[in-house]
Design an enzyme around this catalytic site. Structure first.
Site, short mmCIF file in Angstrom:
data_model
loop_
_atom_site.label_atom_id
_atom_site.label_comp_id
_atom_site.label_asym_id
_atom_site.label_seq_id
_atom_site.Cartn_x
_atom_site.Cartn_y
_atom_site.Cartn_z
N GLN A 7 0.82 -1.21 0.00
CA GLN A 7 0.00 0.00 0.00
C GLN A 7 0.86 1.26 0.00
OE1 GLN A 7 -2.78 -0.32 3.26
NE2 GLN A 7 -3.49 -2.32 2.59
N CYS A 8 1.90 1.24 -0.80
CA CYS A 8 2.88 2.32 -0.86
C CYS A 8 2.81 2.99 -2.23
CB CYS A 8 4.27 1.72 -0.62
SG CYS A 8 5.66 2.84 -0.80
N GLY A 9 3.21 4.24 -2.28
CA GLY A 9 3.28 4.92 -3.57
C GLY A 9 4.24 4.25 -4.54
N PHE A 10 5.17 3.48 -4.01
CA PHE A 10 6.14 2.77 -4.86
C PHE A 10 5.69 1.35 -5.20
CE2 PHE A 10 9.04 5.79 -2.56
CZ PHE A 10 9.34 6.57 -3.65
N THR A 11 4.54 0.92 -4.70
CA THR A 11 4.06 -0.45 -4.95
C THR A 11 4.02 -0.80 -6.44
OG1 THR A 11 2.82 -0.43 -2.88
CG2 THR A 11 2.17 -2.08 -4.50
#
Length: 161
Positions: free
Chosen positions: A35-39
């Site tokens: 659930q990360c912007g980098f996912t």
């Protein structure tokens, strides 16, 4: 013998894995989160894996919930995110800590060998560590480094070994 090959980790399905199983491979270790912007980097990592796995690259994903609580799920939820949303086929491991006193021994070793700009600690999800076929750490890549931008460097490492 490289310290890498003396370590073990638990796969996402709960099976112990000797990291010596990856001896002779170029290994890219990544701390991940669902659930990360980098996912979306999962897609780029999978593309790297597909491009170079037959030449000796393996990518090892280690989910971590230490950064903004961005990996809250259990093993089944993590697997679902990786496989259904991004088609991940490279080895994924059980959730670990990557910093602090409870950090997995792999991350303790990697952060000592390849400190970042601001010291040894990992600053966020999707920090990447490249380890040579001989088990020696080669390079650390930041979270903002997109997997596709690493392709030329990985290709060069595979050709040199």
């Amino acid at each position: 013998m490289s310290p890498l090959y003396t370590l073990t980790a638990t796969s996402l399905n709960g099976t112990p894995v000797n990291l010596s199983d990856y001896a002779g491979k170029l290994v890219l270790v990544v701390n991940t989160a669902s659930q990360c912007g980098f996912t979306p980097q999962y897609a780029g990592l999978e593309a790297l894996y597909q491009e170079f796995k037959d030449q000796g690259l393996v990518i090892l994903g280690f989910p971590c919930n230490q950064f903004g609580g961005q990996e809250p799920g259990d093993a089944d939820q993590i697997a679902q995110t990786c496989q259904i949303n991004y088609g991940v086929s490279f080895p994924m491991f059980a959730k670990v800590d990557v910093k602090g006193s409870n950090a997995h021994p792999l991350y303790k070793w990697l952060t000592r060998a390849l400190p970042g700009w601001l010291g040894k600690s990992i600053k966020w999800n999707f920090t990447k560590f490249l380890i040579g076929r001989d088990g020696a750490p080669i390079k650390r890549f930041s979270s903002i480094t997109k997997p596709e931008s690493m392709a030329a460097f990985i290709r060069k490492q595979l050709q040199q070994s």
